[in-house]
Design an enzyme around this catalytic site. Sequence first.
Site, PDB file in Angstrom:
ATOM      1  CB  THR A   1      -5.465   4.992   6.258  1.00  0.00           C
ATOM      2  OG1 THR A   1      -6.229   4.443   7.332  1.00  0.00           O
ATOM      3  CG2 THR A   1      -4.099   5.379   6.797  1.00  0.00           C
ATOM      4  N   GLY A   2      -7.675   5.257   4.013  1.00  0.00           N
ATOM      5  CA  GLY A   2      -8.974   4.842   3.489  1.00  0.00           C
ATOM      6  C   GLY A   2      -9.344   5.658   2.267  1.00  0.00           C
TER       7      GLY A   2
ATOM      8  NE  ARG B   1      -7.399   8.161  -6.135  1.00  0.00           N
ATOM      9  CZ  ARG B   1      -7.067   7.796  -4.898  1.00  0.00           C
ATOM     10  NH1 ARG B   1      -5.821   7.488  -4.599  1.00  0.00           N
ATOM     11  NH2 ARG B   1      -7.978   7.752  -3.955  1.00  0.00           N
TER      12      ARG B   1
ATOM     13  CB  SER C   1      -0.917   0.004   1.226  1.00  0.00           C
ATOM     14  OG  SER C   1      -0.156   0.063   2.419  1.00  0.00           O
TER      15      SER C   1
ATOM     16  CB  THR D   1      -2.617   5.358   3.454  1.00  0.00           C
ATOM     17  OG1 THR D   1      -3.155   5.504   2.149  1.00  0.00           O
ATOM     18  CG2 THR D   1      -1.960   6.655   3.846  1.00  0.00           C
TER      19      THR D   1
ATOM     20  CB  THR E   1      -0.747   6.358   0.147  1.00  0.00           C
ATOM     21  OG1 THR E   1      -1.576   5.240  -0.161  1.00  0.00           O
ATOM     22  CG2 THR E   1      -1.082   7.485  -0.813  1.00  0.00           C
TER      23      THR E   1
HETATM   24  N1  ASP Z   1      -6.147   7.386   1.242  1.00  0.00           N
HETATM   25  C1  ASP Z   1      -5.420   6.731   0.199  1.00  0.00           C
HETATM   26  C2  ASP Z   1      -5.860   7.227  -1.118  1.00  0.00           C
HETATM   27  O1  ASP Z   1      -7.028   7.417  -1.318  1.00  0.00           O
HETATM   28  C3  ASP Z   1      -5.556   5.256   0.205  1.00  0.00           C
HETATM   29  C4  ASP Z   1      -5.755   4.578   1.517  1.00  0.00           C
HETATM   30  O2  ASP Z   1      -5.482   5.107   2.560  1.00  0.00           O
HETATM   31  O3  ASP Z   1      -6.203   3.442   1.553  1.00  0.00           O
HETATM   32  O4  ASP Z   1      -5.032   7.378  -1.985  1.00  0.00           O
END
Ligand code: ASP
Length: 376
Positions: A274-275, A251, A99, A223, A241
Amino acid sequence: MRMNTLDRRGFLTFTGLAGAGMAGAGLAGLGLGTPNARAASLLSAPAEGDAHRGPCAIASGNCDPGVAKAYEMVMNGFDPADAVVAAVKFNEDDPNDQSVGLGGLPNEEGIVELDASVMHGPTHKAGSVASIRNIKNPAAVALEVLRKTDHVMIVGEGALKFALRMGFKEENLLTEKSRQAWVQWRANLNKDDKWFDDDQQIQPVGGKKVSAIEKSLMFTWGTVHCSALTPAGDMAACTSTSGLSWKIPGRIGDSPIVGAGMYCDNTVGCAGATGRGESMIVNCGSYAIVQNMERGMTPSEACAAFLKKLCDHTKEKHLLDAKGRPNFNVSVYALRKDGAYGGACIHPGGSYAIADGTAANGKNLRIVACPPLFND
Ligand code: ASP
């Protein structure tokens, strides 16, 4: 971790918002009475970290051993920005962490693109790189942007050129494991294309049967975040990340966006996430959490109140489950100026790592489950 039902403390907490222009609004005014009693109960629950004071480092649950390193560094007089960047470097350097950094899952074309940002409390300056290729430590590059330029954000080709100029080494970040995951995702995209899906592939005689594609391979987020507070009361935050797997090239998620994937106000506190990054961006997530703390919420309350708002703002059908709740997860982490800390997530599963010198497990860090808004 206790999950009380709405109690007097909850009301007291929110009457504290009167000074923030919400006098008389009460819980109903905040949208917390109905339909989401669960969020209200979370907001009123005493949480891990409420009573903590003094220097510490908080991170996403995967930041092991990084968060302990950050704590050790701030206790040894390092700048908090150096400490948080050093923390996330463990994940960036780990080829098995798919990740972040080296080994991160690639975009839809099989190319790893990384995002990172860092914010330094004492100077209120930030540095960020986005969609950078071939450099495994984007957080350290972001710190160079912060320290050596009058810019905040450098992206794509420019970020790579900047990193090379700063002496970073270019390398292929796509590990064999991540390449295979990408090939499998790509092949299973369309039953009618000329690529065989898992269940159509011709197996070599005596060969191992390829297992059906795992659902988790379809969309993967991940992340690493770390925030730290020094004994002198200075703070910094950092998030790094590889972003959403199989993303459209170019993106950019929330991680490199100051105020979305991380934020630091040396007079109030830090936050990170994160997310699903798109949801953090459109809700100015980390900034909102720090603002919530400035209005008097504890770090856990600030996180839960923010996530409640994020859920309310999630209206697109493809992002909702059968119960009308977000079908994705976001975990958020907060550290207040005085050392109080906390976190929250939408659905169970999020966790944070905390290092404050008290863990007696030989690792100098503890992993704490983020209280979820929904029990699922
Ligand atoms: N927040 C990160 C993103 O959208 C990914 C993640 O944390 O899972 O790039």
